[in-house]
Each structure stands twice: as structure tokens, then as C-alpha cells.
Design a protein around this motif. Structure first.
Motif, PDB file in Angstrom:
ATOM      1  N   LYS A 111       0.803  -1.394  -0.010  1.00 21.62           N
ATOM      2  CA  LYS A 111       0.169   0.017   0.111  1.00 21.62           C
ATOM      3  C   LYS A 111       0.882   1.275   0.036  1.00 21.62           C
ATOM      4  CE  LYS A 111      -4.139  -1.797  -0.213  1.00 21.62           C
ATOM      5  NZ  LYS A 111      -4.983  -1.698  -1.221  1.00 21.62           N
ATOM      6  N   SER A 112       1.929   1.076   0.733  1.00 23.76           N
ATOM      7  CA  SER A 112       2.861   2.254   0.751  1.00 23.76           C
ATOM      8  C   SER A 112       3.495   2.343  -0.694  1.00 23.76           C
ATOM      9  CB  SER A 112       4.012   2.090   1.887  1.00 23.76           C
ATOM     10  OG  SER A 112       3.362   2.065   3.077  1.00 23.76           O
ATOM     11  N   ALA A 113       4.106   1.605  -1.427  1.00 21.55           N
ATOM     12  CA  ALA A 113       4.413   1.397  -2.505  1.00 21.55           C
ATOM     13  C   ALA A 113       3.519   2.188  -3.414  1.00 21.55           C
ATOM     14  CB  ALA A 113       4.881  -0.001  -2.834  1.00 21.55           C
ATOM     15  N   GLU A 114       2.134   1.763  -3.394  1.00 27.90           N
ATOM     16  CA  GLU A 114       1.341   2.493  -4.295  1.00 27.90           C
ATOM     17  C   GLU A 114       1.021   3.620  -4.081  1.00 27.90           C
ATOM     18  OE1 GLU A 114      -2.236  -0.100  -3.226  1.00 27.90           O
ATOM     19  OE2 GLU A 114      -2.165  -1.575  -4.846  1.00 27.90           O
ATOM     20  N   THR A 115       1.075   4.324  -2.923  1.00 29.42           N
ATOM     21  CA  THR A 115       1.124   5.504  -2.440  1.00 29.42           C
ATOM     22  C   THR A 115       2.222   6.412  -3.088  1.00 29.42           C
ATOM     23  OG1 THR A 115      -0.073   5.155  -0.271  1.00 29.42           O
ATOM     24  CG2 THR A 115       0.658   7.275  -0.508  1.00 29.42           C
ATOM     25  N   VAL A 116       3.474   5.861  -2.777  1.00 34.47           N
ATOM     26  CA  VAL A 116       4.750   6.709  -3.305  1.00 34.47           C
ATOM     27  C   VAL A 116       4.302   6.692  -4.986  1.00 34.47           C
ATOM     28  CG1 VAL A 116       7.062   6.493  -3.939  1.00 34.47           C
ATOM     29  CG2 VAL A 116       6.260   5.830  -1.609  1.00 34.47           C
ATOM     30  N   PHE A 117       4.094   5.552  -5.617  1.00 30.95           N
ATOM     31  CA  PHE A 117       4.055   5.598  -7.150  1.00 30.95           C
ATOM     32  C   PHE A 117       2.923   6.356  -7.539  1.00 30.95           C
ATOM     33  CE2 PHE A 117       2.225   3.747 -10.795  1.00 30.95           C
ATOM     34  CZ  PHE A 117       3.220   3.643 -11.908  1.00 30.95           C
ATOM     35  N   LYS A 118       1.918   6.663  -7.078  1.00 30.93           N
ATOM     36  CA  LYS A 118       0.842   7.437  -7.394  1.00 30.93           C
ATOM     37  C   LYS A 118       1.114   8.780  -7.385  1.00 30.93           C
ATOM     38  CE  LYS A 118      -3.062   4.071  -6.774  1.00 30.93           C
ATOM     39  NZ  LYS A 118      -4.166   3.821  -5.680  1.00 30.93           N
ATOM     40  N   ARG A 119       1.878   9.354  -6.215  1.00 32.36           N
ATOM     41  CA  ARG A 119       2.337  10.728  -5.986  1.00 32.36           C
ATOM     42  C   ARG A 119       3.471  10.982  -6.846  1.00 32.36           C
ATOM     43  NH1 ARG A 119       1.873  10.983   0.792  1.00 32.36           N
ATOM     44  NH2 ARG A 119      -0.340  10.859   0.898  1.00 32.36           N
ATOM     45  N   MET A 120       4.107  10.068  -7.525  1.00 33.53           N
ATOM     46  CA  MET A 120       5.282  10.412  -8.443  1.00 33.53           C
ATOM     47  C   MET A 120       5.027  11.492  -9.469  1.00 33.53           C
ATOM     48  SD  MET A 120       7.503   6.985  -8.668  1.00 33.53           S
ATOM     49  CE  MET A 120       8.532   7.645  -9.557  1.00 33.53           C
ATOM     50  N   THR A 121       5.444  12.631  -9.686  1.00 29.37           N
ATOM     51  CA  THR A 121       5.053  13.547 -10.772  1.00 29.37           C
ATOM     52  C   THR A 121       5.679  13.235 -12.140  1.00 29.37           C
ATOM     53  OG1 THR A 121       7.158  14.777 -10.492  1.00 29.37           O
ATOM     54  CG2 THR A 121       4.960  15.407  -9.315  1.00 29.37           C
ATOM     55  N   GLN A 122       6.805  12.377 -12.018  1.00 30.74           N
ATOM     56  CA  GLN A 122       7.289  11.996 -13.484  1.00 30.74           C
ATOM     57  C   GLN A 122       7.503  10.346 -13.212  1.00 30.74           C
ATOM     58  OE1 GLN A 122      10.770  13.965 -14.509  1.00 30.74           O
ATOM     59  NE2 GLN A 122      10.019  15.998 -13.866  1.00 30.74           N
ATOM     60  N   LYS A 123       7.252   9.543 -14.001  1.00 30.67           N
ATOM     61  CA  LYS A 123       7.426   8.095 -13.991  1.00 30.67           C
ATOM     62  C   LYS A 123       7.917   7.795 -15.545  1.00 30.67           C
ATOM     63  CE  LYS A 123       3.120   7.153 -11.529  1.00 30.67           C
ATOM     64  NZ  LYS A 123       2.176   8.226 -11.727  1.00 30.67           N
ATOM     65  N   ASN A 124       9.095   6.722 -15.359  1.00 32.12           N
ATOM     66  CA  ASN A 124       9.723   6.383 -16.570  1.00 32.12           C
ATOM     67  C   ASN A 124       9.318   4.768 -16.494  1.00 32.12           C
ATOM     68  OD1 ASN A 124      11.560   5.339 -14.718  1.00 32.12           O
ATOM     69  ND2 ASN A 124      13.183   6.778 -15.383  1.00 32.12           N
ATOM     70  N   VAL A 125      10.155   3.884 -17.274  1.00 31.05           N
ATOM     71  CA  VAL A 125       9.917   2.597 -17.475  1.00 31.05           C
ATOM     72  C   VAL A 125      10.208   1.881 -16.330  1.00 31.05           C
ATOM     73  CG1 VAL A 125      11.976   2.129 -18.729  1.00 31.05           C
ATOM     74  CG2 VAL A 125      10.108   0.565 -19.118  1.00 31.05           C
ATOM     75  N   VAL A 126      11.367   2.300 -15.700  1.00 31.37           N
ATOM     76  CA  VAL A 126      11.826   1.748 -14.302  1.00 31.37           C
ATOM     77  C   VAL A 126      10.895   2.073 -13.172  1.00 31.37           C
ATOM     78  CG1 VAL A 126      13.745   1.936 -12.607  1.00 31.37           C
ATOM     79  CG2 VAL A 126      14.384   2.267 -15.009  1.00 31.37           C
ATOM     80  N   SER A 127      10.260   3.231 -13.088  1.00 28.60           N
ATOM     81  CA  SER A 127       9.259   3.447 -12.050  1.00 28.60           C
ATOM     82  C   SER A 127       8.133   2.401 -12.287  1.00 28.60           C
ATOM     83  CB  SER A 127       8.576   4.836 -12.179  1.00 28.60           C
ATOM     84  OG  SER A 127       9.637   5.739 -12.563  1.00 28.60           O
ATOM     85  N   TRP A 128       7.601   2.343 -13.477  1.00 32.62           N
ATOM     86  CA  TRP A 128       6.294   1.391 -13.701  1.00 32.62           C
ATOM     87  C   TRP A 128       6.698   0.014 -13.517  1.00 32.62           C
ATOM     88  CZ3 TRP A 128       1.364   2.705 -14.522  1.00 32.62           C
ATOM     89  CH2 TRP A 128       1.308   4.070 -15.210  1.00 32.62           C
ATOM     90  N   THR A 129       8.010  -0.541 -13.623  1.00 27.68           N
ATOM     91  CA  THR A 129       8.531  -1.710 -13.638  1.00 27.68           C
ATOM     92  C   THR A 129       8.638  -2.246 -12.126  1.00 27.68           C
ATOM     93  OG1 THR A 129       9.677  -1.635 -15.695  1.00 27.68           O
ATOM     94  CG2 THR A 129      10.404  -3.355 -14.129  1.00 27.68           C
ATOM     95  N   ALA A 130       9.028  -0.958 -11.439  1.00 30.13           N
ATOM     96  CA  ALA A 130       9.297  -1.381 -10.029  1.00 30.13           C
ATOM     97  C   ALA A 130       7.905  -1.682  -9.276  1.00 30.13           C
ATOM     98  CB  ALA A 130       9.761  -0.148  -9.243  1.00 30.13           C
ATOM     99  N   MET A 131       6.776  -1.063  -9.822  1.00 33.57           N
ATOM    100  CA  MET A 131       5.475  -1.109  -9.318  1.00 33.57           C
ATOM    101  C   MET A 131       4.897  -2.468  -9.629  1.00 33.57           C
ATOM    102  SD  MET A 131       3.267   0.446  -7.297  1.00 33.57           S
ATOM    103  CE  MET A 131       2.853  -1.112  -6.429  1.00 33.57           C
ATOM    104  N   LEU A 132       5.184  -2.677 -10.882  1.00 32.80           N
ATOM    105  CA  LEU A 132       4.853  -4.065 -11.437  1.00 32.80           C
ATOM    106  C   LEU A 132       5.363  -5.271 -10.692  1.00 32.80           C
ATOM    107  CD1 LEU A 132       4.349  -4.647 -15.390  1.00 32.80           C
ATOM    108  CD2 LEU A 132       5.665  -6.213 -13.999  1.00 32.80           C
ATOM    109  N   VAL A 133       6.711  -5.148 -10.628  1.00 33.57           N
ATOM    110  CA  VAL A 133       7.440  -6.278  -9.834  1.00 33.57           C
ATOM    111  C   VAL A 133       7.000  -6.464  -8.367  1.00 33.57           C
ATOM    112  CG1 VAL A 133       9.812  -7.168  -9.043  1.00 33.57           C
ATOM    113  CG2 VAL A 133       9.260  -6.370 -11.310  1.00 33.57           C
TER     114      VAL A 133
END
Length: 743
Positions: free
Chosen positions: A322-344
Motif C-alpha cells: 500500500k505504501s508502494a502504491e502511495t509513493v507511485f501514485k504521487r510521483m510527478t514523473q514516471k519512466n519505465v523503471v518506475s512502472w517496472t518497480a511497481m509491477l514487480v
């Protein structure tokens, strides 16, 4: 120099700083209107301006109109082609330069070196050595050393070292750092140390490079001594140590060094935070990770995409999704590494469906997956046994070209193996140009789960013959295959060779395989002796495995011992109570069954309910025993009644030992007929078109009665039925099962 020169030069500089190409063109027009014959120096500045603004056409146009270009003019236009990788045009310009200096040679060398023409870069260097050795400088040697490092040219790198000393550049730190880095990357750390020790003058850059090299070669203590002996340290020195400690499996020390760095007042960048957060994730140190997160928020790195991705990864590894989701949703910029981190992260925490969903969301946001991202989402499909979606990702891998990456191909081999499509799994394996240990192990594990012992062993022997070294995971596949096929002596031989020949220290999974190997074969006394002689007691899976074998073979004494051991280890684990209840029920000891159920109730131990599910037209249909929730209830029970009559005609006899309740025989038959896997199979027979296999997944081990009944169903309906239970795959066809009734 005309009075207007400084004025125009300052304006051109402003155009570069503001990246304003329109203003630069207007200024160009003004120069042509106001100055009849612009000075070459001014036009050189104009070429440089267009180069910095990325306008090659205008830069070349200005160059073509210089009446007498000087060396700076030639180098300016040469620089553009060199940095853009236009190698043929670069060579043409280089050949036309009447008098070349060191910058000309270096631009040609770096152009070839940076754009994959390594041999051409060496060719230009040799020509320079022959015709213009006086122009050799620090940049020349630095470029060639980096090239040798990237191309793994050990012998050539040593030759360059000799020439560096010959031409007097050995004491230059600008050359020294890439030389140290080259030796370290080539694994020649002692050559690097020798050169470092001989240097009379060292700056902090060279020291940091040496620390990186030592850490890369696993020489942690040497790195520590060098770091603590430094008179001057910068933020990179600290970050290098933190990163090196983390990469060498010393995560606790990495976190401690981060604290020291903070107390020492050094500035931390994205690499510092990235390394220490990775260390926290590996340690499952959620509390410390949160503290570092709080510190990140107070710095300029709170919106850094690299740090944000590291935070998502840390929280995911610490099981705080849940904390990972919160950080991910608040990120103003996302790249393939960010999406992959959440996906993994979703995959690591068992949310395989969420993994697939976020992959599609990533694509909707215009972010293209890399090989690691695609491999990760395919692995989630494998965990879900979702062949339809996995096949879609296979198509995407083919279209995108990512199929050429081993991470993707290996994931696909695993996917098809876990979905029971061993032909597709094998075909992918055969089509791979290069294979690593993971490729072989993925296919081997698929065969093992299918109970194809001969294919598993043959593949393992071929893997050894190819020169690849098996790891612990490979041996788990081999041992489990031997267990499921009843190859006891062969399995024991492989277990000994794993330890003695391959130097692999057994983990609980290996010991469980041997307990299973002996237990399935009915050699329960040997299994007990093996468990007693283990360097540590069996884990919960080990005890449950032994207890399951006792249930199958009706050994009350060893079964009671295994159950008591499991209850002592994990009092809330329902497996011990359920398996022991089954053992008592098979012996007709219903009082003991009642007492066990009372104990479960008193201790609030809940039995995991059995579920079976089948996917049809993109939707998963889940069934439980005696299910009353399905909208197709009437059709399903009618289908089962019809099948039951036909099965009895064919000689089917219900296995009452699979019922753990002391009820009338008619009630037992009804309970057996409404097991979850039978309901799922009935659904498949009604809705899955003829000619297609029916694929059912079950969360528990399939019971003996359902296994026998499914054989009859496959014969009566002439349908291929694939059941994946908690233990293995069962392919039912024409009244037989691929497991040969040994599971």
C-alpha cells in the motif's frame, strides 16, 4: 576585430542558453545584413551556436560560406558530425582538413568510438601515432582506455598503458582514472592497484575510481582501508562505499555508512538514496526505510524519478504494498523503471492480477516496456496459469523484438510450462540462440511438474554436457521429478552429487524433496531417519510432506509423529490437523477425527477451503465444494449427474476414503460428486468448445476420487482435461493420466 563582434557573440551565447533557435536565425540574418564580410571568428561562433541548438543544416550552410575556414572552423563542423554519429560525413570532413591538430584527431576517434565503430577508432589512433604523434594528449588516451574497457580488450589496453608511460602521460590524473577503471572492469584489479600505488599525485576522483574497482571485484576490506585512509572525501566517495557494500551483500553496513555520511554533513544525491533504499529493501528494514523516505522529502530529491522508483521497490520488498502504491501514485514523473518497480512489487507480493493491470496502464500512458518489464508481467501470467494473456504477451515480444532477450524467452518457457503446454515450452527453448542456466532450469522445472522424469533427467544430463553449472533450483526440479516418478535410488544419487560434485549446500526445499522421494515410495522409516539426521529440523512443508505420505500409506505411528512436530512448529497451520484427520478417517477412527476438529475449533485454526477455477472468455470462474453461488448451478449439477451415471456404467466406484465425515454412504457419494474440481470440469464441458483442452487450476492437492473420476470423464467425453493442483500437472486423456496415478 570589429566593435560589433563582442556584441553579436554575447547575443549568440544568450540564444544558446535559452535554446532559442528562432532568435539565433534572426541574429544570423542581422549579421549578414549589417556586416558585408563577417569575420571568420564570428562565423565560427555562429557554427557553434547552431551545433549547440542541434541544427546541422544551418551549421553546414554557414561553414560553406566561409571564404577561408581556419582550423577552428573545420573542427567546429567536424564536431557536429562526430557527436551526431554521421560517420561517413565525419570522415569526409576529416580528410579535407589541411592541417589537423589534436582536437581534430580526437573528434574522429571519439566519433567512431561512441557509435560502435571500435576498430575504425583504433585505425584512426594508429594513423595519428604514425603521422601526428606530437598531437597525442590526455583526451586521446582517455578515449582509447574507455574504448578498451567497453570492448573488453585486455591486451590492447595494456599496450595503451605502455604508450601512456612512453609519451609521459602516466602521472596525469585525467588519464589515470580511466586506466584504473579499465583494469578493474577487465578483472585486472592487481594491475590497477600497482598503478594506483605508483602514482605520486592522486585526486579524489582517482581514489573513488579505485574504490569502485575494488568493490566490483569483491575486495571489500581493501575498499574500506582505502576509504578510511583518504585525506579528502567527497559525496561520491561515500556513495561509492554505500553502493559497493550493498552490492557485496553487506546491506547492514551500507545503511550504517549512510548514517555516518549524513552525520558528516555531506550532500546526498539520487544514487546515494537509491543504494541505501535498495539495502533497506533487502534487509526488510521497513522502519529505517521510512526514516530515509522522510529525509528524502526534506531534500531536493523528493520528485526525483530514480529515488521514487527506489522507494517503490523498497516498500514492495518490505511487504508494504500500500505504501508502494502511495509513493507511485504521487510521483510527478514516471519512466519505465518506475512502472517496472511497481509491477514487480505486485508480483513479489502475490498480486499477479494487479501486475497485468498495471502493465496495460503503463502502455496506455505511452511508456514502452523493456525486456525486464515484459519478462516480469509474463512471470505473473505464469503464476496465474493464464495462458490466454501470456500468449498475447508472447505476440508482443515477437512484434517488439524483445523475444531476443533471455529474460523474456526464459519467462515464456516458464509460462508455458506452468500452463501445461510443454510442446510450446520446448519449442521456445529450441529456438533460443543462446541459453543460460535459467533457460535450462525453466524447461526442466516444467517437465518435473508434469512428472516427466525421463525427459527431466535427460535434459539435466544435456545441461551438464553443455558445460553449464546447475544451481540449487535446478536440483529441486530434478529431485522432485525423481520423487514423482518413484525413482528413489536415482534421486538419492543426484542429492549426493549435488553436495559432493557441485558443492551446493542443501536448503529445506532439497531436504523436503528427499522426504517426499522416500515417503511416496512407502519407505517411511527411512524418511523418518533422514528427517532425524538432517542438520536442522524439517520446515513446515517438510513435515506436511511426510504426514501426507503417511496418510497415503496408512502409517499411523510416523504420521502422528510428523503431525505433532508440525503442530509444535506452526500451531496455526491447518495442514497437520487436516492430514491427520484424513489418516484417522481412512482407518475409521471417527472419535479421533472429532477430537481433532474440536482442537482446531478451540485453537481457532481454520482449514484452507478448496477452490478450483477455470478461465473462459477472459473471465475467471471460481468454484468451491458443493458450490451454491454459480449462476450456472442447474446446468452444472445436471451435467455432473449425467456424467456420474455414465461413469458408473463404465466401472467407476466412488472412493469413500476421500470423505472425512462420518455420514451415510449416500451422503458421501453426494459430497464427492460436488467437489470443486468436478464443478469446474463440468463448466468446461458445457462452455469450452469441443477440440479445445479444458484447463482447471486447484489450490490444493487433487483427491483420489476426483483423480479417478476425471480419468473416466476424459474417456467418456473424449476431451483432454488439464488439471494443475498444488503438487503437479495432470493431463487426462482417453481414460489415463500423465502422472500414471503417482502424485
Amino acid at each position: 576585430m570589429s566593435p560589433a563582434f563582442n556584441y553579436y557573440v554575447s547575443l549568440l551565447k544568450l540564444c544558446c542558453e535559452s535554446q532559442n533557435q528562432t532568435q539565433a536565425k534572426k541574429l544570423h540574418c542581422l549579421i549578414l545584413k549589417t556586416i558585408t564580410h563577417p569575420e571568420t571568428l564570428l562565423l565560427n561562433n555562429l557554427i557553434s551556436t547552431y551545433r549547440k541548438l542541434g541544427n546541422l543544416a544551418y551549421a553546414h550552410l554557414v561553414f560553406d560560406h566561409i571564404p577561408q575556414p581556419n582550423l577552428f572552423s573545420w573542427n567546429a563542423i567536424l564536431s557536429i558530425y562526430s557527436k551526431l554519429g554521421r560517420l561517413s560525413q565525419m570522415q569526409q570532413i576529416f580528410d579535407l582538413i589541411p592541417f589537423r591538430d589534436g582536437a581534430s584527431w580526437n573528434l574522429a576517434i571519439s566519433g567512431y568510438a561512441n557509435y560502435g565503430s571500435s576498430t575504425d577508432a583504433v585505425g584512426v589512433y594508429k594513423l595519428m601515432l604514425k603521422d601526428a604523434a606530437m598531437n597525442l594528449n590526455q583526451i586521446t588516451f582517455s578515449t582509447m582506455l574507455i574504448l578498451c574497457s567497453n570492448c573488453q580488450w585486455m591486451d590492447l589496453g595494456r599496450q595503451f598503458h605502455g604508450q601512456i608511460l612512453k609519451f609521459g602521460f602516466g602521472s596525469y590524473v585525467f588519464v589515470g582514472s580511466p586506466l584504473l577503471d579499465m583494469y578493474a572492469k577487465l578483472g585486472l584489479i592487481y594491475d590497477a592497484k600497482l598503478y594506483y600505488d605508483e602514482m605520486r599525485e592522486r585526486n579524489v576522483v582517482m581514489c573513488n575510481t579505485m574504490i569502485i574497482g575494488l568493490m566490483r571485484c569483491g575486495m571489500v576490506e581493501e575498499s574500506k582501508r582505502l576509504f578510511h585512509g583518504l585525506k579528502e572525501r567527497d559525496s561520491i566517495s561515500w556513495t561509492t562505499m554505500i553502493s559497493g557494500l550493498m552490492q557485496n551483500g553487506m546491506e547492514r553496513e551500507a545503511v550504517d555508512m549512510f548514517r555516518e555520511m549524513r552525520l558528516a554533513g555531506f550532500t546526498m544525491d539520487q544514487f546515494t538514496f537509491g543504494s541505501v533504499l535498495t539495502a533497506c529493501g533487502s534487509l526488510w528494514a521497513l522502519g529505517e526505510g521510512k526514516q530515509i523516505h522522510a529525509y528524502v522529502i526534506r531534500t531536493d530529491n523528493k520528485d526525483n524519478v530514480f529515488v521514487g522508483s527506489a522507494l517503490v521497490d523498497m516498500y514492495s520488498k518490505c511487504k508494504s504494498i500500500k505504501s508502494a502504491e502511495t509513493v507511485f501514485k504521487r510521483m510527478t514523473q514516471k519512466n519505465v523503471v518506475s512502472w517496472t518497480a511497481m509491477l514487480v512489487g505486485y508480483g513479489q507480493n502475490g498480486f499477479s492480477e494487479e501486475t497485468v493491470k498495471i502493465f496495460f496502464e503503463m502502455q496506455r500512458n505511452g511508456v514502452e516496456p523493456d525486456d525486464f518489464t515484459l519478462g516480469s508481467v509474463i512471470s505473473s501470467c505464469a503464476n496465474l496459469a493464464s495462458l490466454e494473456e501470456g500468449a498475447q504477451f508472447h505476440c508482443q515480444a515477437l512484434v517488439s523484438g524483445l523475444i531476443s532477450f533471455m529474460t523474456v524467452s526464459n519467462a515464456l518457457i516458464t509460462l508455458y510450462g506452468k500452463c501445461g503446454s510443454m510442446e510450446d515450452s520446448y519449442q521456445l527453448f529450441v529456438e533460443m540462440n543462446t541459453r543460460d542456466e535459467v533457460s535450462w532450469t525453466a524447461l526442466l522445472a516444467g517437465y518435473a511438474q508434469f512428472g516427466k522424469a525421463n525427459e527431466t533427467i535427460d535434459l539435466f544430463e544435456r545441461m551438464l554436457a553443455s558445460g553449464l553449472k546447475p544451481d540449487g533450483v535446478t536440483f529441486i526440479g530434478v529431485l522432485s521429478a525423481c520423487s514423482r516418478a518413484g525413482l528413489v535410488e536415482k534421486g538419492l544419487q543426484y542429492f549426493q552429487s549435488m553436495i559432493k560434485e557441485h558443492g551446493i549446500i542443501p536448503i529445506p526445499d532439497h531436504y523436503t524433496c528427499i522426504i517426499d522421494l522416500l515417503g511416496r515410495a512407502g519407505r517411511l522409516e527411512e524418511a523418518r531417519n533422514f528427517a532425524n539426521k538432517m542438520p536442522c529440523h524439517p520446515d513446515a512443508v517438510g513435515w506436511a510432506t511426510l504426514l501426507s505420505s503417511c496418510r497415503v500409506h496408512g502409517d499411523m505411528e510416523i504420521g502422528k509423529w510428523a503431525a505433532d512436530s508440525l503442530i509444535e512448529l506452526e500451531p496455526q497451520n491447518p495442514a497437520s490437523y487436516v492430514l491427520l484427520s484424513s489418516l484417522y478417517a481412512a482407518k475409521g477412527k471417527w472419535n479421533e477425527v472429532t477430537q481433532l476438529r474440536r482442537r482446531m475449533r478451540d485453537k481457532r485454526v481454520k482449514k484452507e477451503p478448496g477452490y478450483s477455477w477455470i478461465k473462459y472468455k477472459g473471465k475467471v470462474h471460481v468454484f468451491s465444494a458443493d458450490d451454491q453461488s454459480s449462476p450456472f448451478l442447474g446446468q452444472l449439477y445436471a451435467e455432473l449427474e449425467k456424467l456420474n451415471c455414465k461413469m458408473i456404467e463404465e466401472g467407476y466406484i466412488p472412493d469413500m476414503s476421500s470423505v472425512l465425515h462420518d455420514v451415510e454412504e449416500s451422503e458421501k457419494i453426494k459430497m464427492l460428486n460436488h467437489h470443486s474440481e468436478k464443478l469446474a470440469i463440468a463448466f468446461g464441458l458445457i462452455f469450452v468448445p469441443p477440440g479445445l483442452p479444458i484447463r482447471v487450476i486447484k489450490n490444493l492437492r487433487v483427491c483420489g476420487d476426483c483423480h479417478n473420476a476425471t480419468k473416466f470423464i476424459s474417456k467418456i467425453t473424449q476431451r483432454e482435461i488439464l488439471v494443475r493442483d498444488a503438487v503437479r500437472f495432470h493431463l487426462f486423456k482417453d481414460g489415463t493420466c500423465s502422472c500414471e496415478d503417482f502424485w
